[in-house]
Design a protein around this motif. Structure first.
Motif, mmCIF file in Angstrom:
data_model
loop_
_atom_site.group_PDB
_atom_site.id
_atom_site.type_symbol
_atom_site.label_atom_id
_atom_site.label_comp_id
_atom_site.label_asym_id
_atom_site.label_seq_id
_atom_site.Cartn_x
_atom_site.Cartn_y
_atom_site.Cartn_z
ATOM 1 N N ILE A 159 0.877 -1.174 -0.056
ATOM 2 C CA ILE A 159 -0.091 0.045 0.085
ATOM 3 C C ILE A 159 1.029 1.232 0.013
ATOM 4 N N THR A 160 0.614 2.196 -0.899
ATOM 5 C CA THR A 160 1.537 3.178 -1.161
ATOM 6 C C THR A 160 0.669 4.423 -1.194
ATOM 7 N N ASP A 161 -0.759 4.450 -0.980
ATOM 8 C CA ASP A 161 -1.354 5.732 -1.009
ATOM 9 C C ASP A 161 -1.456 6.392 0.384
ATOM 10 N N SER A 162 -1.229 7.811 0.178
ATOM 11 C CA SER A 162 -0.914 8.340 1.471
ATOM 12 C C SER A 162 -2.074 8.301 2.512
ATOM 13 N N LYS A 163 -3.272 8.611 1.972
ATOM 14 C CA LYS A 163 -4.325 8.556 2.788
ATOM 15 C C LYS A 163 -4.799 7.191 3.172
ATOM 16 N N THR A 164 -4.510 6.146 2.621
ATOM 17 C CA THR A 164 -4.828 4.833 2.959
ATOM 18 C C THR A 164 -3.990 4.633 3.895
ATOM 19 N N LEU A 165 -2.544 4.559 3.901
ATOM 20 C CA LEU A 165 -1.466 4.357 5.031
ATOM 21 C C LEU A 165 -1.950 5.228 6.197
ATOM 22 N N VAL A 166 -2.203 6.732 6.099
ATOM 23 C CA VAL A 166 -2.629 7.186 7.292
ATOM 24 C C VAL A 166 -3.763 6.591 8.124
ATOM 25 N N GLY A 167 -4.849 6.427 7.368
ATOM 26 C CA GLY A 167 -5.960 6.124 7.701
ATOM 27 C C GLY A 167 -5.948 4.678 8.391
ATOM 28 N N LEU A 168 -5.362 3.640 7.666
ATOM 29 C CA LEU A 168 -5.134 2.259 8.321
ATOM 30 C C LEU A 168 -4.337 2.268 9.553
ATOM 31 N N TYR A 169 -3.258 3.186 9.529
ATOM 32 C CA TYR A 169 -2.512 3.218 10.788
ATOM 33 C C TYR A 169 -3.296 4.044 11.993
ATOM 34 N N ARG A 170 -4.383 5.084 11.838
ATOM 35 C CA ARG A 170 -4.924 5.613 12.842
ATOM 36 C C ARG A 170 -5.940 4.656 13.178
ATOM 37 N N ALA A 171 -6.657 4.097 12.462
ATOM 38 C CA ALA A 171 -7.692 3.011 12.737
ATOM 39 C C ALA A 171 -7.082 1.850 13.704
ATOM 40 N N GLY A 172 -5.837 1.461 13.155
ATOM 41 C CA GLY A 172 -5.283 0.330 13.908
ATOM 42 C C GLY A 172 -4.921 0.901 15.348
ATOM 43 N N ALA A 173 -4.343 1.977 15.382
ATOM 44 C CA ALA A 173 -3.883 2.758 16.959
ATOM 45 C C ALA A 173 -5.164 2.911 17.570
ATOM 46 N N TYR A 174 -6.262 3.365 17.142
ATOM 47 C CA TYR A 174 -7.333 3.474 17.996
ATOM 48 C C TYR A 174 -7.963 2.063 18.365
ATOM 49 N N LEU A 175 -8.030 1.089 17.395
ATOM 50 C CA LEU A 175 -8.444 -0.122 18.012
ATOM 51 C C LEU A 175 -7.642 -0.747 19.243
ATOM 52 N N ASN A 176 -6.356 -0.600 18.838
ATOM 53 C CA ASN A 176 -5.235 -1.397 19.959
ATOM 54 C C ASN A 176 -5.617 -0.505 21.402
ATOM 55 N N ALA A 177 -5.785 0.807 21.193
ATOM 56 C CA ALA A 177 -6.211 1.563 22.288
ATOM 57 C C ALA A 177 -7.500 1.079 23.149
ATOM 58 N N GLN A 178 -8.419 1.124 22.212
ATOM 59 C CA GLN A 178 -9.687 0.623 22.969
ATOM 60 C C GLN A 178 -9.471 -1.006 23.731
ATOM 61 N N ALA A 179 -8.761 -1.756 22.768
ATOM 62 C CA ALA A 179 -8.165 -3.204 23.495
ATOM 63 C C ALA A 179 -7.593 -2.965 24.637
ATOM 64 N N GLU A 180 -6.737 -2.126 24.802
ATOM 65 C CA GLU A 180 -6.045 -1.891 26.073
ATOM 66 C C GLU A 180 -6.869 -1.249 27.082
ATOM 67 N N MET A 181 -7.885 -0.279 26.951
ATOM 68 C CA MET A 181 -8.657 0.105 27.937
ATOM 69 C C MET A 181 -9.606 -1.109 28.404
ATOM 70 N N ARG A 182 -9.934 -1.953 27.532
ATOM 71 C CA ARG A 182 -10.858 -3.001 27.952
ATOM 72 C C ARG A 182 -10.059 -3.942 28.891
ATOM 73 N N SER A 183 -8.764 -4.303 28.631
ATOM 74 C CA SER A 183 -7.859 -5.455 29.216
ATOM 75 C C SER A 183 -7.772 -4.706 30.697
ATOM 76 N N GLU A 184 -7.645 -3.328 30.822
ATOM 77 C CA GLU A 184 -7.172 -2.940 32.083
ATOM 78 C C GLU A 184 -8.628 -2.501 32.815
ATOM 79 N N ASP A 185 -9.723 -2.616 32.404
ATOM 80 C CA ASP A 185 -10.881 -2.387 32.995
ATOM 81 C C ASP A 185 -11.298 -3.844 33.918
ATOM 82 N N PRO A 186 -11.240 -3.706 34.963
ATOM 83 C CA PRO A 186 -11.667 -5.035 35.867
ATOM 84 C C PRO A 186 -13.278 -5.343 35.406
ATOM 85 N N GLY A 187 -14.038 -4.432 35.195
ATOM 86 C CA GLY A 187 -15.293 -4.761 34.877
ATOM 87 C C GLY A 187 -15.704 -5.492 33.535
ATOM 88 N N CYS A 188 -14.623 -5.473 32.712
ATOM 89 C CA CYS A 188 -15.051 -6.217 31.409
ATOM 90 C C CYS A 188 -14.693 -7.717 31.583
#
Length: 188
Positions: A159-188
């Motif tokens: 993948i070489t298209d800039s909008k696609t690179l940035v969009g995928l990286y940002r979506a991946g970072a968002y999903l990783n952050a959401q997964a970390e928050m769920r794993s740190e929340d003892p109520g989950c």
């Protein structure tokens, strides 16, 4: 005159999408320079993720890229249209998808040395299908793949298209952050 003000402007070309001009501007160091500028109304792109964290990517023929490239569904902002409306419209037209959940992934400048285009990125979820409405001149294949594979393709140069690179990286970072928050929340 404040920095960045246009002292002189010479229009060169006015097309359907872009305008080209030579603009004489003052830089922060006080220097006046003539710059060739391409003006564009901006665009929006959608990272569409299904419930299995598969992303919708388009394989699209692009003459400027001299062949086929992988891209997110995206397009130009129409007059009076917000970036989210553009992202929704392009996702429906190009990929045949409607998303009911949207998250703003920020913006990017595609090539700020000569181009004033800003592309707004959105994450779309809770997807349903509808017929596509490709424009004349669009040659598009619709593909689904795991987000992890798409990110691997970002890293290996597939993948070489800039909008696609940035969009995928940002979506991946968002999903990783959401997964970390769920794993740190003892109520989950």
């Amino acid at each position: 005159m404040s920095t960045g003000d246009i002292r002189q402007r010479e229009p060169i070309y006015q097309g359907k999408v872009i305008e080209v001009a030579v603009e004489t501007v003052e830089l922060p160091d006080g220097q006046a320079v003539a710059l060739e500028m391409v003006h564009h109304p901006g665009g929006a792109a959608a990272v569409a993720l299904d419930e299995h964290e598969r992303v919708c990517l388009l394989r699209q023929y692009r003459h400027a890229a001299r062949g086929w490239i992988w891209e997110l569904p995206a397009g130009r902002l129409d007059a009076g249209e917000t970036p989210l409306v553009t992202a929704r419209r392009e996702l429906a037209e190009e990929a045949g998808l409607i998303a009911t959940e949207w998250l703003d992934l920020g913006a990017l400048h595609s090539s700020p040395g000569i181009f004033d285009e800003v592309i707004y990125l959105w994450l779309g979820r809770n997807l349903s299908e509808q017929p596509t409405a490709h424009e004349s001149g669009e040659v598009i294949e619709i593909h689904w793949m795991p987000l992890r594979q798409a990110l691997d393709w970002c890293n290996d140069g597939t993948i070489t298209d800039s909008k696609t690179l940035v969009g995928l990286y940002r979506a991946g970072a968002y999903l990783n952050a959401q997964a970390e928050m769920r794993s740190e929340d003892p109520g989950c």
